[in-house]
Each structure stands twice: as structure tokens, then as C-alpha cells.
Scaffold this motif. Structure first.
Motif, short mmCIF file in Angstrom:
data_model
loop_
_atom_site.label_atom_id
_atom_site.label_comp_id
_atom_site.label_asym_id
_atom_site.label_seq_id
_atom_site.Cartn_x
_atom_site.Cartn_y
_atom_site.Cartn_z
N GLU B 8 0.70 -1.37 0.23
CA GLU B 8 -0.05 0.01 0.04
C GLU B 8 0.69 0.97 -0.08
OE1 GLU B 8 -2.42 -0.96 3.37
OE2 GLU B 8 -4.52 -1.99 2.02
N GLN B 37 -7.17 2.93 -10.08
CA GLN B 37 -7.77 2.35 -9.32
C GLN B 37 -7.78 1.54 -9.61
OE1 GLN B 37 -8.92 3.56 -6.10
NE2 GLN B 37 -9.34 2.07 -5.49
N GLU B 38 -8.11 0.64 -10.54
CA GLU B 38 -8.12 -0.94 -11.38
C GLU B 38 -6.37 -1.64 -10.80
OE1 GLU B 38 -10.38 -2.43 -11.95
OE2 GLU B 38 -9.01 -4.32 -12.40
N SER B 40 -3.80 -0.38 -9.13
CA SER B 40 -3.68 -0.81 -7.23
C SER B 40 -4.31 -2.02 -6.90
CB SER B 40 -4.62 0.49 -6.90
OG SER B 40 -4.24 2.09 -7.07
N LEU B 41 -5.82 -2.15 -7.43
CA LEU B 41 -6.12 -3.42 -7.08
C LEU B 41 -5.59 -4.60 -7.68
CD1 LEU B 41 -10.20 -2.53 -7.46
CD2 LEU B 41 -8.88 -2.89 -5.49
N ARG B 42 -4.86 -4.86 -8.47
CA ARG B 42 -4.27 -5.95 -9.56
C ARG B 42 -3.04 -5.86 -8.75
NH1 ARG B 42 -6.29 -6.00 -15.85
NH2 ARG B 42 -8.35 -5.27 -15.57
N LEU B 44 -2.77 -5.20 -5.98
CA LEU B 44 -3.19 -5.84 -3.94
C LEU B 44 -2.78 -7.24 -4.33
CD1 LEU B 44 -4.86 -3.36 -2.58
CD2 LEU B 44 -2.94 -4.13 -1.98
N THR B 45 -3.51 -8.04 -5.26
CA THR B 45 -3.42 -9.58 -5.66
C THR B 45 -2.02 -10.18 -6.82
OG1 THR B 45 -4.89 -9.29 -7.75
CG2 THR B 45 -6.47 -9.51 -6.16
#
Lengths: 130, 421
Positions: B8, B37-38, B40-42, B44-45
């Protein structure tokens, strides 16, 4: 054999740690240092200030240029370092100029203030090796 | 720190660069934010599985750009989505894009992103709120807390500000040297406003955060423009002032004046950074306003005890500042320094020249009262103190003057922390 362990990481990410987070990391590192010190393995430890605090003396031929900012090229390799206690940045630059003259060839000298400096603890085996 | 927490942080620190570049691709802030945003989500996985990429910003830009293109296509509903492998197979693409990354282009991306927040139609508080939302990525809730307004109100404020800077106002051409310097100056001013918004009330939870953000962005700016002495000065000024945060408030949250602060509580790392930056900036010879203010802060930081402060040098620096940015408040600050090194009579003479312009300024009457008292003119001092109390902006300010009035033990002029604005 003496080894220098050079730490690389993103200073932006490290710089965004809160004081508490930074303190926690320092404590974790300190615990490892203590273990090494007990075995006589720990020499001096330094934490550098941000690269934004750096000034670089670049040498080409007999010419020396002082530039703001850290050493940025990748054509040269990190070959060695000095730790100096100087009155001011001017003083540090003057000392660096002498070193640069004594050292043949081109190259660059990044002058980076230290944030933390811990001299080698008592019992450092490297003292005998020096 | 967990891996996720580390990720993060890494995403947050890559944000200005990534959003700046994505905005250049999409020519639109909202699309850039969505794409980031998209991405960042990817991240995180993906990162916990595959390890973080070497260049986090390049990764986020690349993935964000693909995601953004997807989104556009989805909206258009004309083309099928590209297969997942195209987006996920980043191993080679990362190297390729990293090579194409041109430092100066990124630099202008970030500067543009900060600069659009400085839109002259926006009041200062909205500029700051926008920068916190867009560039720093603080949540609306965090920003609302810092500004002591409701989340809904802040949401509305940011939406309006975005609409105002919206369509067509950003200039995507690479700026020339003059435009770049102008942008840099506007951004520096906005960052200092952001800092002051936090500094003035840093005992309030959430406020100090603004100082941290301002410093973070100033360091980023300095990294992009490493040879700009005023950006060194600005960064130095902020870290030197922020270094005192631990000593600026007592247990009840009341302001502790500079001369009464416990200097052991000052942050030595920050002071060290500030002094190093001033050293660098001074080599450029022509100090600007931020650097002069930083140099003044540095003289306070260097003094082990309040009585060690080099007030004569501070008076000189204020004089330099008056030449660059003439303002009665700067002159008032010089008077404070003169009171310390030349005595109350010389200081009062200077203060009296400011009466017309500072008649409604709390610190003017406070300082004047202190000087009059010191010169053995208690009645005039009392009048000045009464006027100061009437003008006090906070209960703490009023209480401080009342203390002097009550005791009329007016050995020293009472000074607010020597600030420069």
C-alpha cells in the motif's frame, strides 16, 4: 573477509513511513545488529539522508563539476566510500575535490549527509583485520 | 509491517507519477483515477504472488493504461475485451516500458498534476483539498477530518473543484522553461499553503497529516527538480518547522511559544535534513523567499537554548525577505528580532511605523504591548494588550495576553512563535 552491505530500497516508500513505523523498523534492525555485535561481526553502521540532500562532484579529465542531486548514471559502479566529519557542505566538497584529484580517471563522488552513524562497537573483529 | 501494508505504501508513493502519466494518456483526470484504482487493485493481488515489480510506477502505469483502455471499450460496447493474458503478462512489457520512460516526461506529468490543482479560480482551501485527493490519494473522509467539515460537504467541495478545473483546462503540451518555472512557483505556493493549513492547528488530530503530505510532495518536487534552490528552501522550511511539532503544544493542546519549547523534543533527523538542504541551496548564491525563511528557521533550530539564538542574523534575514516580499508582517517579525538584539526602543520605533497597516492584527498589538511594558509604559501597554485580546483568533492567544495583563510582569515582549507569514 570484510563485507559492506549496501541497502537499496524505494526512498519514497520508506519516506512515507510514520515515525512509529520507522522506529519499529529501526528497532528490528537494531536487534539484528546487537546479535552481530556480540559475535564481533558488526562494524560501522550508517543510514543516509534522502537523495534530495545529496550533491555530486563529477570529474572528467582535470575538470570537476558540482551538481545538485544524487549520482544518477549507471555506467559506473559503486567502488568505495569515505565517511568524513565536516564543518559544512563547502568543507565536504573541498575534501572531496582532494580525493578526486588523488584518484585517477573520471568518475563521480556523491556527497550524501548521514542521518544516523554508529561507529564500530567495541570488539569488532574487523579492527584487527584492517 | 505486513507485506500488504508495504504494498500500500509503495502504491501510494507511486501515485503522483502514475496518475500524472495516465492523465497524459487519457487526457482526463477521472479516467486516470479510475485506471489507477484498477491497477492498484490488481497490484494487491498480483504483487504478493509474484513479488513486487522493480519499478512500481511503471507497472501501475502500464496496467492502468490497459485497464483504462478496457474501460473505454467496455463503455463503447463495440469491441470484445482483450484476453486476460494480454493484461497479465507483464514480464517483458515491464522492461520495455521502463526503457521508454523518459525522466523529463514523468517530471512534467507530476508537475502538471500538481499544477491543475492550483487553478486560479479555486480558493486556496479547495486547491489544497484537491491536491490531497488527487495527488496524495487521501480519502475524502481523511480530508474532511483535516478540514473539520463533514464528509458529505468535503465530497461536494471536491466534486465542484474538479468540475471547475475539468474539461480542457490542463495543458498537455510539454511546458517551455518559463511555463515550467511558473508552474513550479504556483505548486510551491500551494504546497506551503497545505503545510500551513496543517501547521497552524497541528494539535488537532488529522491536521498534522497535512504537514506530512506537504513535506512528502515537496521532497518529490525536489527530486524532479534537484537544482532548484527555492524548492530546496521550501522543503527545508517545512521540515525545520515540522521538526518542532513534538514541542509546540502542551498536554492541553495549548501553544507553547518557541522560546519556551523543550528543544530536546525537536526532531533531529528533520533538522538535519533541513540544514543539509539549506547548505545546498545557499551555494546558488541568490536566496529566494523560501530559502530566507528556511534560513531563519535554521537559526532557531541550531540554537541549543532559546538564549543562544542569533537574533542579529535573523534580523538581517528578515531584512532580505522584506526586500523580496515587502509585507508589514515580515517587518513586524524583524522588529521581534531587533527587540532581542538591539532592545525594545529600537524595536518599538520600527513597530510604530506599521500601525496603519496592522491595526487589526493580533500580533502587532501583542508585540507592541510587550515592548511598551518593557520600556516602563504600563498604561499604554495595557491599552495595546486589551486591543490584542479583542483581536485574538483563538482562546489560547487571548489567554496568553491575559496572562501578561494579569501579572503585568512584563519583563519580556511576548512573542508568538517567530513565523514568517
Amino acid at each position: 573477509m570484510l563485507y559492506a552491505i549496501l541497502c537499496y530500497n524505494s526512498e519514497d516508500a520508506v519516506g512515507s513511513w510514520s515515525k512509529a513505523e520507522d522506529d519499529r523498523v529501526m528497532a528490528q534492525l537494531g536487534a539484528v545488529e546487537d546479535g552481530l555485535a556480540q559475535k564481533g561481526k558488526l562494524g560501522p553502521v550508517a543510514r543516509l539522508m534522502n537523495t534530495t540532500a545529496a550533491t555530486t562532484l563529477r570529474k572528467s579529465g582535470n575538470e570537476q563539476i558540482v551538481l545538485d542531486g544524487p549520482f544518477a548514471e549507471t555506467k559506473e559502479q559503486f567502488l568505495g566510500f569515505f565517511v568524513l566529519d565536516c564543518e559544512s557542505l563547502e568543507d565536504a566538497i573541498a575534501a572531496t575535490r582532494e580525493l578526486a584529484i588523488a584518484n585517477p580517471g573520471g568518475g563521480a563522488y556523491e556527497i550524501r549527509p548521514l542521518r544516523i552513524f554508529k561507529p564500530a562497537p567495541e570488539g569488532f573483529r574487523g579492527k584487527a583485520l584492517g | 509491517m505486513t507485506d500488504i501494508a508495504w504494498i500500500e505504501k509503495a502504491i501510494r508513493s507511486a501515485r503522483p507519477q502514475a496518475i500524472g502519466a495516465l492523465m497524459r494518456y487519457f487526457r482526463d483526470l477521472d479516467s486516470a483515477e479510475e485506471a489507477f484504482q484498477e491497477a492498484s487493485l490488481r497490484a494487491l493481488t498480483n504483487w504478493p504472488k509474484n513479488g513486487p515489480p522493480r519499478d512500481t510506477a511503471a507497472w501501475l502505469i502500464f496496467v492502468g493504461r490497459n485497464a483504462g483502455i478496457d474501460a473505454v471499450r467496455k463503455r463503447a460496447r463495440t469491441t470484445a475485451l482483450p484476453p486476460e493474458e494480454v493484461i497479465s503478462d507483464l514480464e517483458d512489457a515491464e522492461g520495455a516500458i521502463a526503457e521508454r520512460i523518459d525522466g523529463s516526461q514523468y517530471r512534467d506529468d507530476i508537475l502538471r498534476l500538481l499544477f491543475i490543482c492550483c487553478h486560479p479560480d479555486l480558493p486556496a482551501t479547495q486547491q489544497i483539498a484537491l491536491a490531497l485527493r488527487i495527488v496524495s490519494g487521501l480519502s475524502v473522509r481523511e480530508i474532511a477530518r483535516a478540514f473539520l467539515v463533514s464528509e458529505a460537504a468535503m465530497e461536494q467541495r471536491i466534486t465542484r473543484a474538479k468540475a471547475r478545473i475539468g474539461a480542457g483546462s490542463a495543458d498537455f503540451e510539454p511546458p517551455d522553461a518559463i511555463a515550467r518555472a511558473e508552474r513550479l512557483a504556483a505548486v510551491a505556493a500551494m504546497l506551503y499553503l497545505l503545510f500551513n493549513e496543517g501547521y497552524s492547528a497541528a494539535s488537532t488530530p488529522g491536521k498534522a497529516r497535512l504537514c506530512d503530505e506537504a513535506i512528502r510532495l515537496a521532497r518529490l518536487l525536489l527530486k524532479l527538480f534537484p537544482a532548484e534552490p527555492e524548492i530546496m528552501g521550501l522543503t527545508a522550511l517545512m521540515v525545520l518547522q515540522h521538526a518542532r511539532i513534538g514541542a509546540r503544544f502542551d498536554a492541553d493542546g495549548a501553544i507553547v511559544l518557541l522560546e519556551a519549547q523543550d528543544r530536546r523534543l525537536w526532531d533531529k533527523d528533520m533538522i538535519g535534513e533541513g540544514l543539509a538542504l539549506i547548505d545546498k541551496a545557499m551555494r546558488h548564491r541568490r536566496p529566494g523567499p523560501y530559502l530566507l525563511k528556511a534560513a531563519i528557521a535554521a537559526l532557531h533550530a541550531r540554537a541549543q537554548r532559546a538564549e543562544d539564538t542569533d537574533w542579529a542574523e535573523i534580523a538581517l534575514l528578515y531584512q532580505g525577505l522584506e526586500r523580496l516580499e515587502p509585507s508589514p508582517v515580515v517587518t513586524l517579525n524583524r522588529a521581534v528580532a531587533i527587540a532581542k538584539c538591539e532592545g525594545p526602543a529600537a524595536a518599538l520605533a520600527l513597530v510604530e511605523t506599521l500601525g496603519d497597516r496592522l491595526d487589526t492584527y493580533f500580533h502587532y498589538h501583542g508585540l507592541r504591548g510587550g515592548l511598551l511594558a518593557e520600556l516602563g509604559r504600563p498604561e499604554e501597554a495595557r491599552t495595546a494588550f486589551d486591543r490584542a485580546i479583542a483581536l485574538a483568533g483563538t482562546p489560547a492567544e487571548a489567554a496568553h495576553i491575559r496572562l501578561h495583563l494579569d501579572r503585568l510582569n512584563l519583563a519580556r515582549p511576548q512573542l508568538e512563535e517567530t513565523r514568517n507569514d
